[in-house]
Enzyme design. Sequence first.
Site, PDB file in Angstrom:
ATOM      1  N   TYR A 185     -13.758   5.202  -4.186  1.00  0.00           N
ATOM      2  CA  TYR A 185     -12.268   4.562  -4.503  1.00  0.00           C
ATOM      3  C   TYR A 185     -11.739   4.369  -3.068  1.00  0.00           C
ATOM      4  CZ  TYR A 185      -7.894   2.964  -5.905  1.00  0.00           C
ATOM      5  OH  TYR A 185      -6.742   2.189  -6.208  1.00  0.00           O
TER       6      TYR A 185
ATOM      7  N   TRP B 212      -9.254   1.232  -0.508  1.00  0.00           N
ATOM      8  CA  TRP B 212      -8.724  -0.079  -0.396  1.00  0.00           C
ATOM      9  C   TRP B 212      -9.469  -0.682   0.920  1.00  0.00           C
ATOM     10  CZ3 TRP B 212      -4.335  -3.435  -1.174  1.00  0.00           C
ATOM     11  CH2 TRP B 212      -3.900  -3.438  -2.807  1.00  0.00           C
TER      12      TRP B 212
END
Length: 771
Positions: A110, A112
Amino acid sequence: MAGARTSLTHWGAFTADVRDGDITSVRPYHRDADPSPLLGNLAGSVRHRSRIATPAVRRGWLDQGPGPSTIRGADEFVAVSWDELTELLADELRRIVDTHGNEAIYGGSYGWASAGRFHHAQSQVHRFLNFLGGYTFSRHSYSLGATGVIMPRVVGTHDDLFQRSTAWSVIAENTELLVCFGGVGVKNSAVNAGGTTEHPTRGALQSVRDRGGRIVSLSPLRADTSGDCEWLAPVPGTDVAIMLALAYVLATENLADRDFLDTHCTGYPRFERYLLGLVDGVAKSPQWAAAICGLSADVLTSLARRMAARRTIVMVSWSLQRVRYGEQAPWMGLTLAAMLGQIGVPGGGFGHGYGSQNEVGMAPLRCPLPTFPQGTNPVSTFIPVAAVSDMLLHPGEQYAYNGRTLTYPDIKCVYWAGGNPFHHHQNIPRLRRALGRVDTVVVHDPYWTAMAKHADVVVPSTTPFEREDYSGSKNDPELVAMHALVEPYAESRDDYRTFSALAHRLGFGEQFTEGRDAREWLVHLYETWSARLDFAVPTFDEFWSEGRVRLPTESGLSLLADFRADPVVHRLATPSGRIEIFSDDIDGFGYDDCAGHPRWFEPDEWLGGARAADYPLHLLANQPATRLHSQLDGGQASMNSKVQGREPIRMHPDDALQRGLTSGDVVRVFNDRGSCLAGLVVDDALRHGVAQLSTGAWYDPEDPGDPDAMCVHGNPNVLTADTGTSSLAKGCTGAHVLVEVEGFDGPLPPVRAHQPPTIVERRGDRPQAGD
Ligand SMILES: Nc1nc2c(c(=O)[nH]1)N[C@H]1C(S)=C(S)[C@@H](COP(=O)(O)OP(=O)(O)OC[C@H]3O[C@@H](n4cnc5c(=O)[nH]c(N)nc54)[C@H](O)[C@@H]3O)O[C@H]1N2
Ligand SMILES: Nc1nc2c(c(=O)[nH]1)N[C@H]1C(S)=C(S)[C@@H](COP(=O)(O)OP(=O)(O)OC[C@H]3O[C@@H](n4cnc5c(=O)[nH]c(N)nc54)[C@H](O)[C@@H]3O)O[C@H]1N2
Ligand SMILES: [Mo]
């Protein structure tokens, strides 16, 4: 070449000046009405001392081989060549797969990372691991863990709530009253996954005001709304009680829209029995809520009446669901909006995440975007994303999730590219112990984050500014060319090149690369995309030299307008086809932490509970105004906000006075899970009893060998509870935590967060990283 130095981040497009291999200054895109201050972090970021210069392997892993270890995070690293790295890593992946099977690799990864669509780290790692034979994956996000499960069940969608939300332009023209739970902050709407070229929030709010519209911000922080608003500062975590009280006034003063509830919703009568106290003997009246939330009953009653009398939109920020029982706030906000009967009416109804992320309120594209295919995962094992420590610590154990019983796999290798669990995960002491259990931790990152320092195999990635890519967001009108601004730092390589080399060594190089280098992929993805469009776009070369392509959008949307107009033809994807104020399915799961209708649950971490006796301050661990998560924490905008080098913590003057503290002090923030230092800012723009310490300061343990060590820099995740929202979604609950704060009088430990770890050369001919 025109526009040769345009690029873009998740927080905006810009043109850069460069010198000596680094960005020296940036100019925001001229069409961006409200550029983000986060652009201030870019200058100096490419050659920052925290960059990873060479591939590196942890000493203990190299000498003793893979295996559980308690020394991760405190060991030294050995610089190796790319060839050695590729060989070591490919052999280890082969060993894991052959001995334990693909399920033993956790590749949820996970995070960005970068806004570019091709060098999107998650797409790259997932494609690679799919060709390797698969991996245990993760579902949902830290952003929207609870919403991602509850909203599809009760309103039939998750994505449409954001991507087809009521347009800011419609709100600017029609809304008379914005009631914003969690505020409507411009600090957060600076950001959009995949990049953004416009920032309309501030302007739209001003247009509402200019027309005489009112903005009511319910938030413990005044700064959560830009400009003039009515600021109501409730006790954090009590929004559902407030919404229930507003609903109670609507129900008892005959202000609820019974027609809408009959024709477009199901289960209101059962919910109303709870609301009126016919089930548990407790009427959810304004008097009841006042004792919980700290706002007066009169304020709540008059707000409910105003909402019923005006064109009103109920906005619920994403932060409200990043807490224990986080499913309740969006569900109750939707229920409240349904009772007002304005869902689907221009400027009325419900919104989730205005002021949380820029996409909400932006017009959706009328076309798809170029995407890098990830392939398919032959392994079906997954976890809800925030269950990572639970998974690592409890292999083979069963747990409840969304009506199912799942079993945690036995993970041997954790593979991360493009995220920072030491930023995003709760209870870092527990995370450290969890990571200690596996054989091998692999991390790709441009920077020596705490996650990289806890890895066994460290892969130096390029930043987005050292390679070519383009942006793409379903709610941004432009595709922006991200030109390479500077040469890659030291020996860093883009993740695609790393995975290509690994794939070749593992025997699936041709399948992974399809024979293309990165530039060829960019052209290929652009051309296959443009061939599918029903309108003309420039050729790739024209796009590349122009720097951008403008794409058609759908304007003037109102969320669920179709459904309002005809709930039969446009039935929702819920079991009843309607908004489910009562869900038989959820009720049938029999969970004690999420019932068949929205209801008030007393949180574990709140000022009204037993824990507050020991930890009497409610800490909001919200998103930082000075950076995106942990990215570029060492950048100028981020560093300028620090106090004596520590992350700022805000406290009310009364709370500071009571503890003998003043602005500029270094304080110790603690509870029974951990502690950190932070720099005090005394501020009356927050509710007393509340403190605020944003996420994102890089974890910096005073003693790297001790998982329980104090973080000397101010990372709030050493304090937060690693507890899921409920048995339904098991979402992240990092937004809130109870703490105590005291002065720190000892000698101040140095902040080493942005320094590389100790790196030794294995052979005399290699340069030392971090020089
Ligand atoms: N207490 C608390 N915790 C929270 C939250 C909260 O509200 N409170 N919020 C949560 C939320 S909503 C989120 S989304 C998460 C965010 O958590 P993350 O997304 O994990 O945080 P980032 O700092 O964005 O991490 C991205 C990493 O990718 C790296 N990177 C950038 N470009 C590249 C690249 O091209 N390749 C590779 N390999 N790496 C790259 C960056 O250097 C950085 O280390 O945090 C969550 N954590
Ligand atoms: N500058 C910047 N912007 C970002 C990000 C970033 O890192 N930096 N991250 C992006 C990401 S990935 C995401 S998911 C979104 C997250 O968007 P959100 O989850 O909405 O963001 P937060 O900043 O955590 O919270 C917003 C505000 O909610 C208020 N709040 C917290 N708890 C409560 C409560 O119990 N009741 C009420 N009424 N208010 C409360 C806080 O005062 C806080 O400032 O932000 C995005 N935008
Ligand atoms: Mo997020």
